[in-house]
Design an enzyme around this catalytic site. Structure first.
Site, PDB file in Angstrom:
ATOM      1  N   ARG A 140       0.831  -1.203   0.000  1.00  0.00           N
ATOM      2  CA  ARG A 140       0.000   0.000   0.000  1.00  0.00           C
ATOM      3  C   ARG A 140       0.869   1.259   0.000  1.00  0.00           C
ATOM      4  O   ARG A 140       0.555   2.249  -0.656  1.00  0.00           O
ATOM      5  CB  ARG A 140      -0.939  -0.018   1.211  1.00  0.00           C
ATOM      6  CG  ARG A 140      -1.967   1.084   1.172  1.00  0.00           C
ATOM      7  CD  ARG A 140      -3.040   0.894   2.208  1.00  0.00           C
ATOM      8  NE  ARG A 140      -2.512   0.971   3.558  1.00  0.00           N
ATOM      9  CZ  ARG A 140      -3.245   0.757   4.647  1.00  0.00           C
ATOM     10  NH1 ARG A 140      -4.517   0.440   4.531  1.00  0.00           N
ATOM     11  NH2 ARG A 140      -2.716   0.860   5.851  1.00  0.00           N
ATOM     12  N   LYS A 194      -2.697   6.441   1.679  1.00  0.00           N
ATOM     13  CA  LYS A 194      -2.570   6.917   3.063  1.00  0.00           C
ATOM     14  C   LYS A 194      -1.682   8.169   3.121  1.00  0.00           C
ATOM     15  O   LYS A 194      -0.636   8.194   3.784  1.00  0.00           O
ATOM     16  CB  LYS A 194      -2.044   5.784   3.957  1.00  0.00           C
ATOM     17  CG  LYS A 194      -2.798   5.730   5.276  1.00  0.00           C
ATOM     18  CD  LYS A 194      -2.617   4.436   5.987  1.00  0.00           C
ATOM     19  CE  LYS A 194      -2.984   4.522   7.451  1.00  0.00           C
ATOM     20  NZ  LYS A 194      -4.335   4.969   7.743  1.00  0.00           N
ATOM     21  N   GLU A 248     -16.302   6.969   4.548  1.00  0.00           N
ATOM     22  CA  GLU A 248     -15.325   6.513   5.532  1.00  0.00           C
ATOM     23  C   GLU A 248     -15.458   7.282   6.836  1.00  0.00           C
ATOM     24  O   GLU A 248     -15.888   8.441   6.847  1.00  0.00           O
ATOM     25  CB  GLU A 248     -13.920   6.725   4.946  1.00  0.00           C
ATOM     26  CG  GLU A 248     -12.913   5.730   5.457  1.00  0.00           C
ATOM     27  CD  GLU A 248     -11.613   5.749   4.647  1.00  0.00           C
ATOM     28  OE1 GLU A 248     -11.679   5.481   3.432  1.00  0.00           O
ATOM     29  OE2 GLU A 248     -10.568   6.023   5.232  1.00  0.00           O
TER      30      GLU A 248
HETATM   31  C1  COI Z   1      -4.570   3.029  11.537  1.00  0.00           C
HETATM   32  O1  COI Z   1      -5.586   2.370  11.767  1.00  0.00           O
HETATM   33  O2  COI Z   1      -3.434   2.512  11.568  1.00  0.00           O
HETATM   34  C2  COI Z   1      -4.658   4.437  11.210  1.00  0.00           C
HETATM   35  O3  COI Z   1      -3.949   4.872  10.359  1.00  0.00           O
HETATM   36  C3  COI Z   1      -5.544   5.278  11.989  1.00  0.00           C
HETATM   37  C4  COI Z   1      -4.902   6.557  12.383  1.00  0.00           C
HETATM   38  C5  COI Z   1      -5.409   7.660  11.532  1.00  0.00           C
HETATM   39  C6  COI Z   1      -5.106   6.835  13.840  1.00  0.00           C
END
Ligand code: COI
Length: 352
Positions: A97, A198, A234
């Protein structure tokens, strides 16, 4: 080995770090011993990663990450089993990812092997911070950022891959059922944008909605699509699922507005094994309001029940607790992650 990579082996004798209340772990940073860093400059590949004591990093004020948000992050956990083995859950998925996100953000990325090796080294160096069985996990936060200086708009000329770690417990205290506010004015992602990767830039734009919703007593926010405003997308830090009859639905990835969660993908597989029909589709908000159950998934939240949603002036409550599917999915996923259940899918990677 880089000069900074001298690990203090006195830690090997101490099974757990002192001064941590393992029963009270939440989701906040607890500083651990080591972090991992690997750099790459101008068209070269990443190489020569090393561990160093956890601490602040130095960046030029004109670094690409600081000025133009050229950065990605990942999240994964190392979990201690009852017999004290340490396991990672599907780390290659995070590596892949990150590679995909790096292409979107015009960044070079570590290879899958480099990523997984770096994660393993970070965990082993911070072994005494991996919580005792059933108390949580060591959360690993890999970052990839444009660390080179850049004033004009364009990809940086130097990149840093960094992993830090922190012991964590539940993201939402006690895994309590969420009371969600459906945000219909502010959007999180647009088709063709970066919602599906991400990128660090996807997260702080949710703060305004979150702050307002929390001020009204809600636990978090669910966003709607930005084109029609009619479909659920989301939650600020998690994917969403709904259940009606034998059908489990989750928003489709095809518009590039939904993060391809590793937990999302795993829950789809587990639900199919349980005999449910799983649909990845556009989900009108009305389907959410008519669902029997709703829950969210993510590395941080794991599988968390949703107790209620409020859309405009309509509030709907859902089944939660022992008899709920959400609980069964949570038990199965965490059973595999903690070694309590046989890992028939080869999802776990033992690292000690
Ligand atoms: C995760 O679940 O690893 C995330 O990236 C959540 C984060 C925004 C607190």
């Amino acid at each position: 080995m880089a000069p900074s990579e001298t690990i203090n082996h006195s830690h090997d004798c101490e099974k757990y770090a002192d001064g941590v209340d393992w029963d009270e772990l939440g989701f906040g940073l607890i500083r651990t011993d080591y972090m991992y860093t690997m750099k790459c400059t101008d068209g070269e590949n990443f190489s020569h990663g090393h561990l160093s004591p956890f601490g602040n990093i130095e960046l030029c004020p004109s670094a690409g990450i600081l000025n133009y948000g050229q950065g990605l992050f990942e999240g994964l956990k190392a979990i201690r089993t009852e017999d004290s083995r340490i396991m990672l859950f599907r780390p290659k998925e995070n590596a892949l990812r990150m590679k995909m996100g790096a292409e979107r953000m015009c960044m070079p990325s570590p290879s899958v092997e480099q990523f997984v090796d770096a994660v393993k080294r970070t965990v082993l160096a911070n072994k005494r911070w991996v919580p005792p069985p059933r108390k949580g996990g060591l959360y690993l936060r890999p970052l990839l950022m444009g660390s080179g200086s850049n004033l004009g708009l364009g990809p940086a000329r130097e990149y840093t891959f960094l992993i830090f770690a922190s012991p964590t417990g539940n993201y939402h205290k006690g895994r309590a059922a969420l009371n969600l506010y459906v945000e219909h004015k502010i959007h999180r992602a647009t088709p063709g944008g970066t919602g599906g990767v991400k990128s660090v830039t996807n997260y702080s734009p949710v703060y305004q909605s979150q702050k307002e919703a929390r001020g009204k007593g809600f636990s978090d926010v669910l966003f709607l699509d930005s084109v029609t405003g009619k479909n659920i997308e989301e939650i600020s830090a998690a994917n969403i699922f709904i259940l009606k009859g034998n059908v489990i639905s989750t928003p489709t990835l095809i518009y590039g507005t939904i993060l391809a969660g590793v937990t999302r993908k795993s829950i789809i597989d587990i639900a199919l094994d349980f005999g449910y029909q799983v649909e990845e589709r556009m989900i009108p908000v009305e389907d959410l309001l008519e669902a029997e159950e709703a829950f969210c998934t993510g590395t941080a939240v794991v599988v968390n029940p949703i107790g209620a949603v409020t859309y405009r002036d309509k509030r709907v409550e859902y089944k939660t607790g022992e008899g709920a599917l959400c609980q069964k999915l949570y038990e199965t996923l965490t059973g595999i992650q903690t070694g309590r259940l046989e890992d028939k899918k080869g999802w776990t990677l033992e690292i000690n």
